[in-house]
Design a protein around this motif. Structure first.
Motif, PDB file in Angstrom:
ATOM      1  N   LYS A 117      22.145  43.640  30.788  1.00 27.54           N
ATOM      2  CA  LYS A 117      21.733  42.614  31.739  1.00 27.54           C
ATOM      3  C   LYS A 117      20.227  42.382  31.689  1.00 27.54           C
ATOM      4  O   LYS A 117      19.752  41.306  32.064  1.00 27.54           O
ATOM      5  CB  LYS A 117      22.155  43.011  33.147  1.00 27.54           C
ATOM      6  CG  LYS A 117      23.657  42.945  33.368  1.00 27.54           C
ATOM      7  CD  LYS A 117      24.033  43.382  34.783  1.00 27.54           C
ATOM      8  CE  LYS A 117      25.544  43.296  34.984  1.00 27.54           C
ATOM      9  NZ  LYS A 117      25.938  43.747  36.351  1.00 27.54           N
ATOM     10  N   ALA A 118      19.499  43.405  31.230  1.00 25.94           N
ATOM     11  CA  ALA A 118      18.046  43.269  31.106  1.00 25.94           C
ATOM     12  C   ALA A 118      17.653  42.582  29.808  1.00 25.94           C
ATOM     13  O   ALA A 118      16.455  42.435  29.509  1.00 25.94           O
ATOM     14  CB  ALA A 118      17.381  44.639  31.198  1.00 25.94           C
ATOM     15  N   GLY A 119      18.647  42.194  28.989  1.00 32.65           N
ATOM     16  CA  GLY A 119      18.351  41.423  27.788  1.00 32.65           C
ATOM     17  C   GLY A 119      18.329  42.227  26.512  1.00 32.65           C
ATOM     18  O   GLY A 119      17.930  41.706  25.452  1.00 32.65           O
ATOM     19  N   LYS A 120      18.801  43.456  26.527  1.00 28.34           N
ATOM     20  CA  LYS A 120      18.815  44.267  25.314  1.00 28.34           C
ATOM     21  C   LYS A 120      19.934  43.781  24.385  1.00 28.34           C
ATOM     22  O   LYS A 120      21.026  43.418  24.833  1.00 28.34           O
ATOM     23  CB  LYS A 120      19.023  45.752  25.637  1.00 28.34           C
ATOM     24  CG  LYS A 120      17.994  46.328  26.603  1.00 28.34           C
ATOM     25  CD  LYS A 120      16.596  46.324  26.036  1.00 28.34           C
ATOM     26  CE  LYS A 120      15.601  46.977  27.005  1.00 28.34           C
ATOM     27  NZ  LYS A 120      14.216  46.917  26.519  1.00 28.34           N
ATOM     28  N   THR A 121      19.663  43.799  23.071  1.00 30.57           N
ATOM     29  CA  THR A 121      20.646  43.359  22.083  1.00 30.57           C
ATOM     30  C   THR A 121      21.708  44.424  21.881  1.00 30.57           C
ATOM     31  O   THR A 121      21.542  45.592  22.275  1.00 30.57           O
ATOM     32  CB  THR A 121      19.965  43.066  20.748  1.00 30.57           C
ATOM     33  OG1 THR A 121      19.426  44.289  20.234  1.00 30.57           O
ATOM     34  CG2 THR A 121      18.845  42.048  20.913  1.00 30.57           C
ATOM     35  N   GLU A 122      22.825  44.044  21.244  1.00 32.25           N
ATOM     36  CA  GLU A 122      23.906  44.998  20.994  1.00 32.25           C
ATOM     37  C   GLU A 122      23.433  46.132  20.087  1.00 32.25           C
ATOM     38  O   GLU A 122      23.835  47.290  20.256  1.00 32.25           O
ATOM     39  CB  GLU A 122      25.111  44.282  20.362  1.00 32.25           C
ATOM     40  CG  GLU A 122      26.305  45.220  20.186  1.00 32.25           C
ATOM     41  CD  GLU A 122      27.545  44.499  19.695  1.00 32.25           C
ATOM     42  OE1 GLU A 122      28.483  45.199  19.275  1.00 32.25           O
ATOM     43  OE2 GLU A 122      27.578  43.258  19.726  1.00 32.25           O
ATOM     44  N   ASN A 123      22.573  45.799  19.127  1.00 30.36           N
ATOM     45  CA  ASN A 123      22.038  46.827  18.236  1.00 30.36           C
ATOM     46  C   ASN A 123      21.211  47.850  19.021  1.00 30.36           C
ATOM     47  O   ASN A 123      21.285  49.061  18.782  1.00 30.36           O
ATOM     48  CB  ASN A 123      21.199  46.171  17.143  1.00 30.36           C
ATOM     49  CG  ASN A 123      20.765  47.165  16.090  1.00 30.36           C
ATOM     50  OD1 ASN A 123      21.599  47.877  15.541  1.00 30.36           O
ATOM     51  ND2 ASN A 123      19.473  47.221  15.795  1.00 30.36           N
TER      52      ASN A 123
END
Length: 757
Positions: A117-123
């Motif tokens: 939710k804070a914008g971190k990518t799946e990687n």
């Protein structure tokens, strides 16, 4: 998952889950130091070390081998779902039960979801997931299979925590771990990761301050090890301990007079006081008030010891009564020397004294420059003094009896200070009286309560109702105050103002000797008074040869130096080796174990200095002790020469004794002129005499016209300076210097220097 709860006090951390007010876990940050938090950290660290996880510094990131093993076992597949994480944990950490896996999986998923939710990518989520899994396996595997148990697992983190570390530890906390973050530099770094403090609470300590320099878990570990060692040293601990000074009203004398039963009612304590009273509140009534105080103690049948001026050093017999061995370590010494406390019959009192005796040794061991030998000697002194005063202070002791120890004059050295501090932690009231503000008590102790009065009074002894009591009038004290103003640091001195002095041997030009010779000591260079002791600049020299070869002028120059305070020796030896000495046969009894037995010396019927003032006697014996310690004469400590030294110093010629008795350390000092014209080496007895008189403060001049080495034979070191003033002359006849005229000598020399029979 368990929720974070607040604590009422730090002890809540040690409660089991089912006894907590609210079922939950604790996650706190400690940013300040106090004695309370220090004790908690020590206890929490010990528990975490044994049953939890302690992190000192950052958790290491997974290395290549860790990642390679993870990839081999788990593959690199990643799904953002609780079911995937649960299945992975079952394979990766097989010792976890279903509840533990589900709880941890849910906590990991919640953390990753927050990152998403804070914008971190799946990687980035996958990397965080793998990092969590590696950390759980390599760092926290010992506690994840204990989650949910009634005994809550503990985590202690020391230092500035990173964001990923905080997320994982929050996961473990949510899953059922108690956590403490120990932050020596405060919250600044932490709040970057958790600005609203949602993940943990800050522990607020009203008594807290900055952490001490060097404080860390390594230091806590050392303290715990010391605690283990101390438990072995102390053995059984007492069931009661001291409550010192907390009950005082402020009027020290009235407080000491209070019955012990009204001082406090907690049966876990004995109520004693430890006080020092500096100066006098009223010089006119001070002595009389002390006398009344003494009578009150007597009427109440208090067991009281009063010591005046100094605590007498342990005698050789007292020291010999202490069993001791050669120790290899401090702990070995403590355990060995503590066996000397077996003379105490009451078991509880023995525990009290043993604990405080060991405490005092450990505290003293931390003094700068302390070594095992010095520490052992200090412990022996304390034991000697304890045994000396034991039967008077605490006979037939039972709770809550309190003895009373009064010391008039204050501690003179570190041994006395150690003993008095030790005594003040026993069931004993300790009162130190320092009425003379010019005399410093060296004792420093955080437990000590001080009363500071402005008036100063010279009083050496506590007044005794059975002796003559002298109480000064107002006029008398006014005169003493005027004396103090006139004579303190003014360069003006009262007659015999000082009772102790040390010598400084001046190095001079020969021509300066006649100038300095008749000057008062206070006018000489390097004269000083420091802490009640005079530094006396004296002359100690050998004059070789005859100036310009002029013999008549040579004798006149010596004649000019002869004063009423001068001992003139014109023929060697001055003291014959065969001269009768009534103390020679007893000198071995006067000196044992490196110390003079002053009591035995003064009580001997042959002791001739008993008519001298007490301070003069002590001054003579002090310099005799110093002469032996410094080994000024060859053979001291090797072939028994020290006994010859003792016998000679205790049998000085009457004329010299009178000069010493009359000697005022700030004025003109006595002299010795020793003329040796022959080829005779001066006797051992004469050498002892001159070395001793130098320490006393005599000016000493040897005139040796031959230049021979006739006076140095028995000196152990080069004590004198030598002046070569002219050509050597032999077979000179020493004239009667009293008949020499310092005026017109033209017609007198022929008669004076005629050869006699």
């Amino acid at each position: 998952m368990l929720t974070h709860k607040t604590i009422t006090n730090l002890e809540d951390y040690f409660k089991e889950l089912n006894t907590r007010t609210e079922k939950g876990v604790y996650f706190y940050r400690i940013n300040s130091y106090s004695e309370e938090t220090a004790e908690f950290i020590k206890k929490y660290y010990d528990l975490s070390r044994r049953t939890g996880v302690v992190i000192e510094g950052r958790i290491p990131n997974p290395d290549e081998k860790n990642l390679e093993y993870y990839s081999e076992m788990m593959g690199m597949k990643f799904e953002m779902s609780p079911a995937f994480i649960n299945a992975s944990l079952k394979k990766w950490l097989p010792r976890m039960n279903d509840y533990q896996r589900e709880t941890v999986a849910d906590a990991i998923y919640a953390s990753l979801e927050k990152m998403s939710k804070a914008g971190k990518t799946e990687n980035m989520l996958q990397n965080a997931y793998i990092k969590y899994m590696c950390w759980l396996y390599y760092k926290f595997e010992r506690i994840v299979n204990r989650l949910g148990e009634n005994t809550v697992p503990k985590i202690l983190y020391e230092g500035e925590i990173s964001s990923y570390e905080l997320m994982l530890i929050s996961i473990l906390s949510d899953a059922g771990c108690d956590v403490v973050l120990l932050q020596y530099k405060g919250d600044a770094v932490y709040l970057k990761s958790d600005p609203e403090s949602k993940l943990s609470f800050e522990y607020k300590d009203n008594a807290g301050g900055a952490f001490p320099e060097g404080y860390c878990l390594k230091k806590v570990r050392e303290d715990l090890q010391n605690d283990v060692n101390n438990e072995r040293l102390y053995g059984k601990l007492p069931s009661v301990r001291n409550c010192t000074n907390a009950w005082l009203s402020g009027n020290v004398f009235e407080d000491i007079e209070k019955a012990v039963t009204v001082r406090g009612d907690d049966r876990n304590f004995y109520y004693n006081c430890f006080c020092r009273v500096n100066g006098a509140d009223d010089k006119i009534t001070y002595a009389n008030d002390l006398l009344k105080f003494r009578q009150e103690l007597k009427n109440s049948k208090r067991h009281t010891v009063i010591v005046n001026r100094e605590i007498p050093r342990p005698t050789p017999e007292e020291i010999a009564g202490i069993k001791r061995e050669n120790y290899a370590s401090q702990d070995q010494m403590i355990m060995g020397i503590s066996t000397n406390l077996n003379f105490i019959a009451d078991p509880e009192l023995k525990c009290i004294i043993r604990k405080n005796f060991i405490d005092s040794i450990i505290a003293e061991s931390k003094t700068a420059g302390m070594n095992l030998n010095r520490l052992t000697n200090k412990a022996v002194y304390v034991l000697c003094w304890l045994k000396r005063y034991w039967n008077e202070l605490l006979p037939n002791w039972k709770m809550p009896d309190i003895g009373c120890f009064i010391y008039t004059g204050g501690c003179k050295n570190e041994n006395e200070a150690m003993f008095v501090s030790f005594l003040a932690r026993l069931p004993v009231d300790v009162l130190i009286l320092c009425p003379n503000l010019n005399v410093r008590c060296v004792l420093e102790d955080k437990l000590l309560y001080e009363v500071n009065n402005t008036e100063s009074l010279s009083m050496d002894d506590f007044p005794d109702e059975g002796s003559h009591l002298a109480i000064g009038t107002a006029a008398y004290h006014a005169e003493r105050e005027l004396d103090d103003i006139m004579y303190r640091d003014s360069g003006i001195y009262r007659n015999r103002q000082y009772s102790s002095a040390n010598v400084i041997n001046l190095q001079t030009m020969y021509e300066e000797i006649s100038i300095l010779w008749k000057e008062e000591l206070k006018y000489r260079p390097n004269f000083a008074t420091v802490d009640g002791v005079v530094n006396m600049p004296v002359i100690f020299a050998k004059v070789s040869g005859v100036k310009d070869g002029l013999v008549p002028q040579y004798w006149l120059s010596i004649k000019e130096l002869v004063t009423p305070e001068t001992i003139l020796v014109t023929k060697a030896p001055y003291i014959s080796p065969t001269a009768d000495n009534p103390l020679k046969a007893y000198s071995a009894e006067f000196y044992k174990n490196g110390r003079l037995n002053r009591t035995k010396i003064k009580n001997h019927p042959g002791y001739q200095y008993g008519i001298l003032r007490e301070e003069t006697q002590e001054f003579i014996l002090d310099k005799l002790q110093l002469m032996i310690e410094q080994k000024l004469i060859k053979g001291i400590g090797e072939n028994g020469t020290e006994y010859t030294v003792i016998a000679q110093v205790l049998n000085l010629p009457k004329s010299i004794v009178r000069l010493i008795q009359n000697f005022d350390f700030t004025k003109k000092n006595p002299k010795l002129i020793y003329i040796n014209t022959a080829e005779t080496v001066i006797s051992l007895e004469d050498t002892i005499l001159t070395a001793f008189l130098n320490l006393i403060g005599f000016d000493i001049l040897f005139f040796v016209p031959t230049g021979y080495r006739s006076i140095e034979k028995f000196f152990n070191t080069q004590l004198m300076e030598e002046h070569q003033i002219g050509e050597y002359k032999y077979d000179l006849f020493v004239p009667d210097l009293n008949k020499l005229s310092l005026g017109n000598t033209r017609h007198s020399w022929r008669d004076l220097f005629k050869r006699g029979n």
